[in-house]
Design a protein around this motif. Structure first.
Motif, PDB file in Angstrom:
ATOM      1  N   GLU A 253       0.837  -1.200   0.000  1.00 38.40           N
ATOM      2  CA  GLU A 253       0.000   0.000   0.000  1.00 38.40           C
ATOM      3  C   GLU A 253       0.871   1.248   0.000  1.00 38.40           C
ATOM      4  OE1 GLU A 253      -3.105  -0.005   2.975  1.00 38.40           O
ATOM      5  OE2 GLU A 253      -2.859  -2.168   3.240  1.00 38.40           O
ATOM      6  N   GLY A 254       0.405   2.265  -0.689  1.00 33.66           N
ATOM      7  CA  GLY A 254       1.096   3.553  -0.687  1.00 33.66           C
ATOM      8  C   GLY A 254       2.320   3.620  -1.565  1.00 33.66           C
ATOM      9  N   THR A 257       2.406   6.877  -3.931  1.00 32.37           N
ATOM     10  CA  THR A 257       2.714   8.122  -3.217  1.00 32.37           C
ATOM     11  C   THR A 257       4.181   8.195  -2.827  1.00 32.37           C
ATOM     12  OG1 THR A 257       0.457   8.128  -2.347  1.00 32.37           O
ATOM     13  CG2 THR A 257       2.058   9.549  -1.253  1.00 32.37           C
ATOM     14  N   THR A 337       0.986   4.705   5.216  1.00 35.93           N
ATOM     15  CA  THR A 337      -0.391   4.306   4.909  1.00 35.93           C
ATOM     16  C   THR A 337      -1.032   3.530   6.045  1.00 35.93           C
ATOM     17  OG1 THR A 337       0.240   4.176   2.572  1.00 35.93           O
ATOM     18  CG2 THR A 337      -1.832   3.133   3.200  1.00 35.93           C
ATOM     19  N   THR A 338      -0.239   2.753   6.757  1.00 33.53           N
ATOM     20  CA  THR A 338      -0.791   1.895   7.816  1.00 33.53           C
ATOM     21  C   THR A 338      -0.616   2.490   9.205  1.00 33.53           C
ATOM     22  OG1 THR A 338       1.313   0.678   7.913  1.00 33.53           O
ATOM     23  CG2 THR A 338      -0.408  -0.186   6.454  1.00 33.53           C
TER      24      THR A 338
END
Length: 522
Positions: A253-254, A257, A337-338
């Protein structure tokens, strides 16, 4: 008289004809010796290029460049580093290679031969080598420490380690990622407050640094040498592992970005002199400029095309730095992200599953409206739990940061170790990947240490009479390599006057004159 003149005229062409045909009358042994000599020279040349590439790929590209890039704005630092590499990195690298090739002396005498009043630069380069070797030995010790912990299953940095008297205000897995927590509290045994100071030496790191220097001492004293296959392995193994890490990281994730932030450039950063200084300093450090190691490498290298060699070494250095930086920025994006509220949601979901399975009691069930409250309220709820429940909840908490917001994560040399340990944990059979990766880092670190120490040992061996009288005290790895003298065809070939004039390098340079002090030349 006429008969004598005719006889002399008839004999002269015959002698000329015989001498002109001698170079072509080579027997099988001479041809085989020529091929052996050419093969030996080409192998030596390839090996020396691999040594320079391996030194450039070293730890500086894998752990130092990424954290400098993260601390100084990503794309701006990358562009500055690229320009500094072109402006003076490659030219200085080429200059040192040429100095080592033509002067054939160590890094102390090379400056004395150029200009006598610059002789102090050689001694200053030895001082720089001493400082850099002490610095790199610590990094190698960290790799050795992580390698020792890689044999545990599961990996110890995947979960929080239970500690005594844990509080919310202290640095713990509740406020950071478990991989960062492992770095600070397990590897470094860092205190929670700076005013506490250093109470005792860290046993595992103290023993590790002694082990590293003992290994280096054995290698230097016994004259062990890495084979060409081992050099190829040490160069390409980090690339294979970094490519695997990059491919795995692209599914986190992410990732978009984080990579966008890595290539983002701010025009205001270009006016920062400190940023230019850091970029230039890393070029000097990563290429080994000014330490004398490049001069020593070139002293034993063959060939004349040092422009291509210098460009190749700089290109490999840049590609390795960008590859390692991409992996670390992807991990930073995953942590971002987390973290925060997303970490609270993940923690609550995991706790509910453990309660349903009976692993945790019902008393560990979070309040129903906990997801609607700020993240700090979740930490307050954990702090109010009984001691035995508090430790269990912390131990089963996922590897994410509840406190951290946006990109407020650790900085410094430990960033690479924490980030790479995170990527390793994502693979099936994580222990195997961890062992393989940290073995690669350990080999790179030891190789760099030995190359740097060569820049200290052999100039001193040529300058100090004690070391001259006892050469075995300081033996260079692989210094016994020489032309195969047992082949009679080779010795006969080297004495042939016509072949000696057309052989590259010149046959006269195959034996080092007494005035030359390059200990590895052929």
């Amino acid at each position: 008289m006429e008969s004598l003149e005719e006889l002399s005229e008839d004999e002269a062409p015959k002698e000329h004809q015989v001498s002109s045909t001698l170079p072509w009358k080579l027997n099988t042994k001479e041809i085989r010796a020529t091929k052996t000599h050419n093969y030996f020279t080409q192998t030596k040349r390839t090996e020396n290029i691999l040594v320079q590439v391996a030194f450039s790929v070293g730890l500086s590209s894998i752990w130092r460049f990424p954290y400098l890039c993260h601390r100084n704005g990503g794309g701006s630092f990358i562009l500055m580093h690229f320009f500094m590499l072109l402006l003076f990195g490659i030219p200085l690298l080429y200059m040192e290679m040429i100095m080592g090739k033509w002067l054939r002396v160590d890094n102390i005498r090379v400056w004395k031969q150029l200009t006598p009043w610059l002789g102090g630069i050689g001694y200053a380069s030895i001082l720089v080598c001493i400082m850099v070797s002490l610095y790199n030995s610590i990094i190698t010790t960290w790799s050795l420490s992580y390698l020792g912990n890689s044999f545990h299953h599961p990996l110890p940095w995947d979960q929080c380690t239970l500690v005594k008297n844990i509080t919310v205000s202290d640095l713990s897995c509740l406020g950071t990622v478990s991989h960062q927590y492992f770095w600070y509290h397990t590897t470094l045994s860092a205190s929670n407050h700076i005013e506490e100071g250093v109470k005792a030496l860290v046993l595992n790191l103290s023993l590790g640094i002694f082990a590293v220097w003992f290994l280096v001492f054995l290698i230097m004293m016994t004259g062990l040498k890495m084979s060409t296959q081992m050099l190829v392995f040490s160069v390409f193994l980090p690339y294979i592992l970094l490519l695997c890490f990059l491919i795995r990281g692209l599914f986190l994730e992410g990732v978009t970005t984080s990579l966008r932030r890595m290539v983002t450039t701010e025009l205001s950063a270009w006016a920062s002199l400190d940023l230019w200084r850091q970029a230039g300093g890393h070029v000097l450090y990563s290429l080994g400029l000014g330490m004398g190691t490049i001069i020593l490498f070139s002293c034993k290298a063959g060939g004349d095309n040092y422009v291509q060699v210098a460009s190749l070494v700089a290109l490999v250095n840049l590609v390795t730095s960008l590859l390692a930086t991409s992996v670390i920025f992807i991990v930073l994006g995953f942590w971002t992200t987390t973290s925060g509220h997303a970490c609270v949601e993940q923690s609550v979901s995991k706790l509910m599953k453990l309660i349903d399975k009976g692993v945790l009691p019902q008393d560990a069930k979070p309040p129903e409206d906990i997801l609607l409250l700020p993240t700090m309220d979740y930490l307050d709820w954990i702090n109010n739990l009984p001691g035995y429940l508090q430790h269990q909840v912390i131990h089963f908490s996922p590897s994410c940061s509840i406190k951290a917001q946006k990109e407020k994560f650790m900085e410094g040399p430990g960033l690479a170790f924490a980030a790479f340990s995170q990527v390793v944990s994502l693979f099936p059979g994580a222990s195997f990947w961890a062992i393989l990766f940290f073995i690669a880092l350990l080999i790179i670190g030891l190789n760099n240490l030995i190359n740097i120490l060569e820049g200290i040992v052999f100039p001193l061996q040529n300058s100090i009479s004690v070391f001259k009288n006892y050469p075995r005290m300081l033996s260079e790895p692989g210094s016994k390599t020489a032309l195969p003298a047992q082949d009679p065809g080779l010795g006969h070939l080297l004495q042939h006057p016509h072949l000696a004039a057309n052989t590259s390098p010149p046959i006269s340079s195959l034996v080092v004159p007494p005035g030359l002090h390059c200990p590895w030349f052929l």
